[in-house]
Design a protein around this motif. Structure first.
Motif, PDB file in Angstrom:
ATOM      1  N   VAL A  12       0.743  -1.050  -0.034  1.00  0.00           N
ATOM      2  CA  VAL A  12       0.000  -0.025  -0.268  1.00  0.00           C
ATOM      3  C   VAL A  12       1.254   1.253  -0.047  1.00  0.00           C
ATOM      4  N   LEU A  13       0.694   1.962  -1.097  1.00  0.00           N
ATOM      5  CA  LEU A  13       1.693   3.197  -1.096  1.00  0.00           C
ATOM      6  C   LEU A  13       1.286   4.677  -0.369  1.00  0.00           C
ATOM      7  N   ALA A  14       0.666   4.148   0.364  1.00  0.00           N
ATOM      8  CA  ALA A  14      -0.171   5.211   1.344  1.00  0.00           C
ATOM      9  C   ALA A  14       0.415   4.750   2.563  1.00  0.00           C
ATOM     10  N   TYR A  19       3.257  10.094   1.497  1.00  0.00           N
ATOM     11  CA  TYR A  19       2.036  10.279   1.509  1.00  0.00           C
ATOM     12  C   TYR A  19       0.670  10.902   2.692  1.00  0.00           C
ATOM     13  N   ALA A  20       1.232  10.628   3.343  1.00  0.00           N
ATOM     14  CA  ALA A  20       0.845  10.893   3.954  1.00  0.00           C
ATOM     15  C   ALA A  20      -0.388  12.004   4.792  1.00  0.00           C
ATOM     16  N   GLY A  21      -1.751  11.455   4.911  1.00  0.00           N
ATOM     17  CA  GLY A  21      -2.608  13.076   4.610  1.00  0.00           C
ATOM     18  C   GLY A  21      -2.726  13.175   6.474  1.00  0.00           C
ATOM     19  N   GLN A  22      -3.544  14.147   6.838  1.00  0.00           N
ATOM     20  CA  GLN A  22      -3.854  14.497   8.348  1.00  0.00           C
ATOM     21  C   GLN A  22      -4.450  12.400   8.646  1.00  0.00           C
ATOM     22  N   VAL A  23      -5.674  12.456   7.995  1.00  0.00           N
ATOM     23  CA  VAL A  23      -6.296  11.005   8.782  1.00  0.00           C
ATOM     24  C   VAL A  23      -5.473   9.830   8.047  1.00  0.00           C
ATOM     25  N   PRO A  25      -5.856   6.659   6.192  1.00  0.00           N
ATOM     26  CA  PRO A  25      -6.880   6.088   5.200  1.00  0.00           C
ATOM     27  C   PRO A  25      -6.748   4.059   5.393  1.00  0.00           C
ATOM     28  N   VAL A  26      -5.593   3.995   6.322  1.00  0.00           N
ATOM     29  CA  VAL A  26      -5.809   3.048   6.342  1.00  0.00           C
ATOM     30  C   VAL A  26      -4.703   2.107   7.687  1.00  0.00           C
ATOM     31  N   PRO A  90      -9.414   0.023  -7.841  1.00  0.00           N
ATOM     32  CA  PRO A  90      -9.123   0.960  -9.151  1.00  0.00           C
ATOM     33  C   PRO A  90      -8.436   0.691 -10.395  1.00  0.00           C
ATOM     34  N   PHE A 157     -10.371  -0.454  -0.575  1.00  0.00           N
ATOM     35  CA  PHE A 157     -11.190  -0.226  -1.642  1.00  0.00           C
ATOM     36  C   PHE A 157     -10.673  -0.630  -3.169  1.00  0.00           C
ATOM     37  N   TYR A 161      -6.267  -6.643   0.394  1.00  0.00           N
ATOM     38  CA  TYR A 161      -5.269  -7.176   1.529  1.00  0.00           C
ATOM     39  C   TYR A 161      -5.562  -8.179   2.391  1.00  0.00           C
TER      40      TYR A 161
ATOM     41  N   PRO B 278      -0.890  18.810   5.050  1.00  0.00           N
ATOM     42  CA  PRO B 278      -0.772  17.766   3.901  1.00  0.00           C
ATOM     43  C   PRO B 278      -2.331  17.487   4.075  1.00  0.00           C
ATOM     44  N   PRO B 279      -3.187  17.123   2.691  1.00  0.00           N
ATOM     45  CA  PRO B 279      -4.238  16.902   2.503  1.00  0.00           C
ATOM     46  C   PRO B 279      -5.006  15.901   3.639  1.00  0.00           C
ATOM     47  N   LEU B 280      -6.445  16.486   4.105  1.00  0.00           N
ATOM     48  CA  LEU B 280      -6.542  15.322   4.371  1.00  0.00           C
ATOM     49  C   LEU B 280      -6.645  14.453   5.005  1.00  0.00           C
ATOM     50  N   ARG B 281      -6.665  13.904   3.639  1.00  0.00           N
ATOM     51  CA  ARG B 281      -7.163  12.422   3.608  1.00  0.00           C
ATOM     52  C   ARG B 281      -6.379  11.847   2.683  1.00  0.00           C
ATOM     53  N   ALA B 282      -5.807  11.198   1.805  1.00  0.00           N
ATOM     54  CA  ALA B 282      -5.372  10.924   0.351  1.00  0.00           C
ATOM     55  C   ALA B 282      -5.521   9.359   0.237  1.00  0.00           C
ATOM     56  N   ILE B 283      -6.082   8.830  -0.563  1.00  0.00           N
ATOM     57  CA  ILE B 283      -6.223   7.315  -1.120  1.00  0.00           C
ATOM     58  C   ILE B 283      -5.736   7.238  -2.256  1.00  0.00           C
ATOM     59  N   ALA B 285      -5.232   6.346  -5.672  1.00  0.00           N
ATOM     60  CA  ALA B 285      -4.383   5.884  -6.785  1.00  0.00           C
ATOM     61  C   ALA B 285      -3.010   5.145  -5.632  1.00  0.00           C
ATOM     62  N   LEU B 286      -3.098   5.422  -4.484  1.00  0.00           N
ATOM     63  CA  LEU B 286      -2.284   5.279  -3.328  1.00  0.00           C
ATOM     64  C   LEU B 286      -2.352   3.668  -2.105  1.00  0.00           C
ATOM     65  N   GLN B 287      -3.751   3.139  -2.961  1.00  0.00           N
ATOM     66  CA  GLN B 287      -4.532   1.922  -2.275  1.00  0.00           C
ATOM     67  C   GLN B 287      -3.421   0.813  -2.219  1.00  0.00           C
TER      68      GLN B 287
END
Lengths: 171, 287
Positions: A12-14, A19-23, A25-26, A90, A157, A161, B278-283, B285-287
């Motif tokens: 998972v690239l996240a 690629y970290a956001g504030q929340v 997702p994973v 995707p 998604f 996984y 940072p973006p709030l929540r980015a997924i 193309a990163l799944q």
């Protein structure tokens, strides 16, 4: 002395800090993956098995869990199932994705090294499986191994996984 | 640098929404909508809910209008500051005033920040801020007296003039004892400026940011937006947000606004484009 330790985590690239956001997702699959990386790291230096992106992910997980990368009797395989499991995936939906993933998961859980070694790589690529060669490699690594835990199974998604840990006989 | 405004401290990359709350009968945008106590309280509740970190309470219209002496300004503002302090302890209380006697009363009632929108007209103002541990906004007005409009004002270089005046006020505040992290500079769009000046200030805001002092911008629905787009006050939001984007890209820290939610979204978006958030929540193309 522990035997060979092998763990599978998804690529998972996240997971990567760039690629970290504030929340997160994973969060759940990340936690399971970090725990698996830490567990293989307990057996000594860890070989990362992955494609270039997966290798980045694997190295990140090792670094974050305090494990050391290197040749030894521990392996972190970075691979995952299809990215075509439903119409929000995707790769959009492919009807063959879910049955394919079910077969792979059964082979991982057993484990069934021969089934993994015989993986239909062409179909896997068509289903956007993450690093099919890594799953095939598991077929070699898991000979004589037993499953320690199927820690995580999800497809939040539309991507399958799996986080699984195995222990094999001493090398 | 951290920003310390009275009781509140903010990190170096944090942007702040300063919501305008007018206790006036005649301010240009709201036309007295929050002059009365009830609507003013409701306005504070709403802007806090919308995410404003600061409320900027003003008792005197910026432009020409009815005479409001210090006693009347105190009557309008001080009890209200005390009420906000009691009911919304999490919000920074700023008071828009140029009078040191008013500043003294509002600081005693709980104000965290003195917004000296008339650029040091009353030299004792910074001393009050220092005495009470409040922050201060240092504003460029080009020497214009309070409540007057500019007439045929010109500058050799409006940005240089704004930097010179605001940083010299900032240094004076520092010398008076206001801590460095509690001093903010504001180029003051429209104040002592024609529309060309305000556009240039916007275009070159990065030069003000480069001084190292945190920059406040007050763009909201102002005449330079109206003149640029041919829009009456109620139709200036889009232009305001466009100017806001430019100032955010340059690195302005505080935004004095009527519309909190719209400005917050604009600033957050630009701050992320600039790589500071940072973006709030980015997924994707990163799944």
């Amino acid at each position: 002395m522990t035997g060979v330790r092998v763990a599978l985590v998804p690529g998972v690239l996240a997971f990567l800090p760039e690629y970290a956001g504030q929340v997160d997702p994973v969060a759940e699959v990340r936690a399971a993956s970090l725990a698996a990386a830490a567990w293989v790291g307990e057996a000594g230096p860890v070989t990362v098995v992955g494609d270039p992106q997966g290798t980045r992910v694997g190295r990140r997980l090792l670094a974050q869990s305090g494990a050391e990368e290197g040749a030894g009797s521990a392996y972190l395989v970075v691979a995952n199932g299809s990215a075509r499991r439903n119409d929000t995936a995707p790769g959009y939906v492919d009807e063959r994705a879910v049955p394919f993933d079910d077969r792979v998961l059964a082979a991982l859980a057993a484990p069934d090294p021969e089934a993994l070694a015989d993986l239909d790589v062409e179909l896997a690529e068509a289903l956007l499986v993450g690093h099919p060669a890594g799953l095939v490699r598991l077929g070699e690594l898991l000979r004589g191994a037993r499953t320690v835990g199927v820690d995580h199974v999800s497809d939040p998604f539309g991507v399958a996984y799996w986080v699984v840990r195995w222990e094999g006989p001493q090398p | 640098m951290d920003l310390r405004l009275g009781r509140h401290t903010f990190g170096p990359d944090q942007t702040l929404m300063m919501a305008i709350v007018n206790r006036t009968r005649d301010s240009f945008f709201d036309q007295g909508a929050t002059y009365d106590e009830g609507p003013a309280r409701e306005r504070v509740r709403q802007v806090v809910e919308d995410g404003a970190e600061i409320v900027d309470i003003g008792g005197v219209r910026a432009g020409y209008g009815e005479v409001v002496d210090a006693a009347e300004e105190i009557r309008r503002v001080v009890p209200f500051v005390a009420w906000v302090r009691e009911h919304h302890p999490g919000v920074v209380i700023s008071v828009d005033t140029w009078r040191s006697e008013v500043a003294r009363e509002v600081c005693a009632a709980g104000a965290d920040l003195v917004n000296d929108a008339w650029g040091g007209h009353d030299p004792a103002l910074v001393e009050v801020a220092a005495e009470f541990g409040a922050g201060i906004v240092c504003t460029h007005t080009g020497g214009l007296p309070p409540r007057t409009d500019p007439y045929r004002v010109e500058y050799d270089d409006v940005v240089a003039a704004a930097i010179a005046e605001t940083t010299s006020l900032a240094e004076r505040a520092l010398a008076a004892g206001v801590p460095r992290e509690s001093i903010v500079i504001d180029p003051a769009h429209d104040f002592g400026k024609n529309t060309f000046h305000s556009l240039e200030i916007t275009r070159r805001l990065g030069e003000m940011v480069a001084t190292g002092w945190p920059v406040l911008v007050s763009l909201s629905n102002k005449d330079f937006v109206g003149e640029t787009l041919g829009a009456p006050p109620q139709e200036r939001l889009t232009g305001t947000l466009a100017a806001t984007s430019v100032c955010a890209l340059a690195g302005a820290r505080i935004y004095r606004v009527h519309q909190v939610r719209e400005t917050r979204a604009t600033v957050d978006m630009v701050w992320s484009i600039a790589g500071r958030r940072p973006p709030l929540r980015a997924i994707r193309a990163l799944q």
